[in-house]
Design a protein around this motif. Structure first.
Motif, PDB file in Angstrom:
ATOM      1  N   GLU A  19       0.825  -1.208   0.000  1.00 34.88           N
ATOM      2  CA  GLU A  19       0.000   0.000   0.000  1.00 34.88           C
ATOM      3  C   GLU A  19       0.859   1.258   0.000  1.00 34.88           C
ATOM      4  OE1 GLU A  19      -2.862   0.073   3.079  1.00 34.88           O
ATOM      5  OE2 GLU A  19      -3.891  -1.727   2.447  1.00 34.88           O
ATOM      6  N   MET A  20       2.095   1.176   0.543  1.00 34.19           N
ATOM      7  CA  MET A  20       2.949   2.337   0.636  1.00 34.19           C
ATOM      8  C   MET A  20       4.248   2.090  -0.118  1.00 34.19           C
ATOM      9  SD  MET A  20       2.484   3.349   4.664  1.00 34.19           S
ATOM     10  CE  MET A  20       3.451   4.858   4.511  1.00 34.19           C
ATOM     11  N   ILE A 339      -5.751   4.115  -5.966  1.00 33.77           N
ATOM     12  CA  ILE A 339      -6.874   5.052  -5.891  1.00 33.77           C
ATOM     13  C   ILE A 339      -8.196   4.311  -5.899  1.00 33.77           C
ATOM     14  CG2 ILE A 339      -8.117   6.871  -7.148  1.00 33.77           C
ATOM     15  CD1 ILE A 339      -5.486   7.928  -8.096  1.00 33.77           C
ATOM     16  N   ILE A 340      -9.075   4.710  -5.007  1.00 34.87           N
ATOM     17  CA  ILE A 340     -10.467   4.266  -5.039  1.00 34.87           C
ATOM     18  C   ILE A 340     -11.278   5.449  -5.565  1.00 34.87           C
ATOM     19  CG2 ILE A 340     -12.449   3.458  -3.712  1.00 34.87           C
ATOM     20  CD1 ILE A 340     -10.494   2.312  -1.692  1.00 34.87           C
ATOM     21  N   PRO A 379       0.568  13.759 -10.586  1.00 32.91           N
ATOM     22  CA  PRO A 379       1.419  12.686 -10.062  1.00 32.91           C
ATOM     23  C   PRO A 379       2.212  13.034  -8.803  1.00 32.91           C
ATOM     24  CG  PRO A 379       1.618  12.829 -12.443  1.00 32.91           C
ATOM     25  CD  PRO A 379       0.839  14.026 -12.013  1.00 32.91           C
ATOM     26  N   PRO A 380       2.692  14.287  -8.625  1.00 35.11           N
ATOM     27  CA  PRO A 380       3.505  14.560  -7.430  1.00 35.11           C
ATOM     28  C   PRO A 380       2.758  14.462  -6.107  1.00 35.11           C
ATOM     29  CG  PRO A 380       3.970  16.183  -9.136  1.00 35.11           C
ATOM     30  CD  PRO A 380       2.751  15.426  -9.572  1.00 35.11           C
ATOM     31  N   TRP A 381       1.418  14.485  -6.145  1.00 36.93           N
ATOM     32  CA  TRP A 381       0.668  14.328  -4.898  1.00 36.93           C
ATOM     33  C   TRP A 381       0.232  12.871  -4.756  1.00 36.93           C
ATOM     34  CZ3 TRP A 381      -1.804  19.278  -6.861  1.00 36.93           C
ATOM     35  CH2 TRP A 381      -1.276  20.388  -6.197  1.00 36.93           C
ATOM     36  N   PRO A 382       0.846  12.092  -3.881  1.00 36.26           N
ATOM     37  CA  PRO A 382       0.463  10.690  -3.733  1.00 36.26           C
ATOM     38  C   PRO A 382      -0.911  10.546  -3.090  1.00 36.26           C
ATOM     39  CG  PRO A 382       2.070  11.306  -2.053  1.00 36.26           C
ATOM     40  CD  PRO A 382       1.967  12.476  -2.986  1.00 36.26           C
ATOM     41  N   ALA A 383      -1.601   9.493  -3.454  1.00 32.57           N
ATOM     42  CA  ALA A 383      -2.898   9.200  -2.833  1.00 32.57           C
ATOM     43  C   ALA A 383      -2.674   8.726  -1.402  1.00 32.57           C
ATOM     44  CB  ALA A 383      -3.636   8.138  -3.637  1.00 32.57           C
ATOM     45  N   ARG A 384      -3.715   8.858  -0.589  1.00 39.72           N
ATOM     46  CA  ARG A 384      -3.649   8.367   0.788  1.00 39.72           C
ATOM     47  C   ARG A 384      -4.954   7.661   1.122  1.00 39.72           C
ATOM     48  NH1 ARG A 384      -2.644  12.673   5.393  1.00 39.72           N
ATOM     49  NH2 ARG A 384      -4.916  12.794   5.432  1.00 39.72           N
ATOM     50  N   VAL A 390      -6.420  14.065  -1.037  1.00 46.76           N
ATOM     51  CA  VAL A 390      -6.117  14.500   0.332  1.00 46.76           C
ATOM     52  C   VAL A 390      -4.923  15.450   0.376  1.00 46.76           C
ATOM     53  CG1 VAL A 390      -5.358  13.728   2.605  1.00 46.76           C
ATOM     54  CG2 VAL A 390      -7.133  12.463   1.405  1.00 46.76           C
ATOM     55  N   ASN A 391      -3.814  15.046  -0.219  1.00 49.29           N
ATOM     56  CA  ASN A 391      -2.604  15.868  -0.155  1.00 49.29           C
ATOM     57  C   ASN A 391      -2.746  17.152  -0.970  1.00 49.29           C
ATOM     58  OD1 ASN A 391      -0.757  14.260   1.527  1.00 49.29           O
ATOM     59  ND2 ASN A 391      -0.988  12.738  -0.091  1.00 49.29           N
TER      60      ASN A 391
END
Length: 495
Positions: A19-20, A339-340, A379-384, A390-391
């Motif tokens: 996941e990470m 991503i969901i 792309p530079p903002w990773p999903a959480r 979120v980011n």
């Protein structure tokens, strides 16, 4: 702590698709390690008190109330911080390429085995509430990852307030006590608890400000309701009560509209795109996603999560002379597995690009993303936790603060607090131009017959050409700066 860290790390490594990323893990370890080292060096241990008690609860144990705030609790905190440092050191070494030997200094605290109690639920009546909470958290479905953080905060708080007990002993009075106590807590009460070490009850008694209605309903009620539903389904044969309810009315003084956002005025739009910081962004290829986020929001009125989950491989294109974007909860064949996708109305929509987006080069930006194989708009903002926005949302809030626009309210008390203001902006300025743009923002234009609406074909009722005609009439009266060509890196960065 060592055994848990070891098991969790090996499980993560064994997963086909962790996941990470490596960078995310090492960054998280660095932050945890610095916090633990600071606590150990200074003796300021309060930041670890909630983690200590949650660890005890999830293992089926609870520190007696009489020990809270005593030297015995502090001694336990010291041991916990020491163990946290050792566990973090183990993982840091592994992610640096080493494989140190694990030496447990003593026999670990034996947990009240949640798994055993859960699997034997049909024959046992001794399952503890803490074990039920642990099992619930462990078996959350993947699609509920966005709710995980709420569950991990609410359910340990339930245990703190009502105490651990057999599930057969849980009563409506316990639920009432918890919800009425929670209502009295101030915003960010966890920070107060970390700083003072006070119990939830004491913080609630001393609070002069309560949590908001929306927080009460969307976080505490929603989490507790989900837990009770699962518990009744799985453990009623073990004595879990089947009549518990969360219908405890909110008695606080704060309303749902207290933090409502508002539309941006023309001069405020100009401020967003003419600040010194934005001038630097539009000239920097590596930061150009920070320009496109507010621009796309301004001319689509889409929610920030909807924008950030746009997949350049599948969610944009051209129909004749009309460039379009697809806002959808469908993953497609070339999906980003981190991503969901989510659309609040659960109804996908295709919307035309505003002429200003085309002038600024959004189709070219998307085409370059597509060519480089990217599956997210930024792309530079990773999903959480499956959420692509979120980011990005956090960055934009910080940006508004940096230019002095965050929290600026109108006469009704509605203020600019984040990217959601763009939805109000598009609809309000569209109305000023005499055009309805709810079809663009994703708000329903339904009739009074909900059943009939479900049978209607919106592509015939409101074709792309008509939407484009409507959208082209939207004019904010500002000239946005032309951005440089983007630079893409396949390794997500934290910006």
């Amino acid at each position: 702590m060592l055994a848990t860290a070891d098991a969790a790390d090996l499980q993560r490594r064994a997963a086909l698709e962790p996941e990470m990323s490596h960078d995310d893990v090492t960054e998280s370890l660095r932050e945890t390690g610095e916090l633990a080292r600071h606590a150990w060096a200074t003796g300021h241990l309060d930041a670890f008190r909630p983690a200590l008690h949650q660890t005890l609860h999830l293992a089926g144990h609870r520190l007696d109330d009489a020990l809270l705030g005593t030297e015995q609790e502090r001694a336990l905190l010291l041991e916990f911080v020491c163990a946290q440092r050792a566990a973090t050191g183990l993982l840091e070494a592994r992610y640096a390429g080493d494989d140190p030997e694990i030496v447990l200094p003593t026999i670990p605290l034996q947990p009240a085995d949640a798994k055993v109690q859960a699997t034997s639920a049909t024959t046992s009546t001794t399952m503890m509430l803490s074990a039920a909470v642990a099992d619930f958290l462990e078996h959350l479905p993947p699609q509920q990852r966005a709710m995980r953080r709420k569950h991990e905060a609410v359910l340990p708080a339930l245990l703190d307030v009502v105490g651990d007990m057999s599930i057969a002993e849980l009563r409506q009075t316990h639920i009432n006590e918890f919800l009425r106590t929670i209502q009295k807590l101030p915003p960010r009460w966890t920070d107060i608890r970390r700083r003072t070490g006070n119990t939830i009850q004491k913080i609630a008694e001393e609070s002069k400000k309560c949590i908001a209605l929306k927080t009460y309903e969307d976080t505490y009620i929603a989490s507790l309701r989900a837990f009770l539903k699962r518990a009744v389904t799985d453990w009623q044969d073990s004595g879990f009560p089947t009549t518990l309810t969360t219908n405890i009315p909110y008695t606080g003084t704060r309303t749902k509209s207290e933090y409502k956002q508002r539309a941006l005025r023309q001069e405020e739009i100009e401020l967003i795109f003419s600040s010194e910081k934005m001038e630097e962004i539009v000239k920097s290829p590596s930061k150009i996603h920070q320009f496109w986020l507010p621009v796309v929001g301004l001319y689509t009125g889409a929610r920030i999560r909807e924008i950030c989950q746009i997949n350049p491989q599948t969610d944009f294109g051209r129909n004749g002379e009309i460039w379009w974007l697809r806002i959808t909860n469908e993953s497609g064949d070339k999906a980003d597995l981190n991503i969901i996708k989510s659309v609040k109305t659960s109804k996908s929509r295709t919307i035309p690009m505003h002429p200003e987006l085309i002038r600024l080069g959004l189709p070219e930006y998307l085409a370059k993303l597509q060519k480089s194989g990217e599956t997210r708009l930024f792309p530079p903002w990773p999903a959480r936790d499956g959420d692509a926005g979120v980011n990005a949302a956090r960055w934009f809030r910080d940006y508004l603060k940096s230019i002095g626009l965050h929290g600026v309210a109108n006469a009704l008390g509605h203020a600019v607090r984040g990217a959601h203001a763009f939805r109000h902006t598009l609809l309000t300025h569209g109305r000023l131009a005499g055009v309805k743009l709810r079809c663009i923002s994703g708000h329903s234009e339904a009739s009074d017959n909900a059943v009939a609406d479900g049978y209607e074909d919106e592509t015939l009722l409101l074709p792309l050409e008509e939407m484009q005609q409507r959208l082209s009439r939207l004019n904010y009266g500002v000239m946005l700066p032309m951005p440089v060509a983007p630079h893409f890196s396949r390794t997500p960065s934290r910006q």
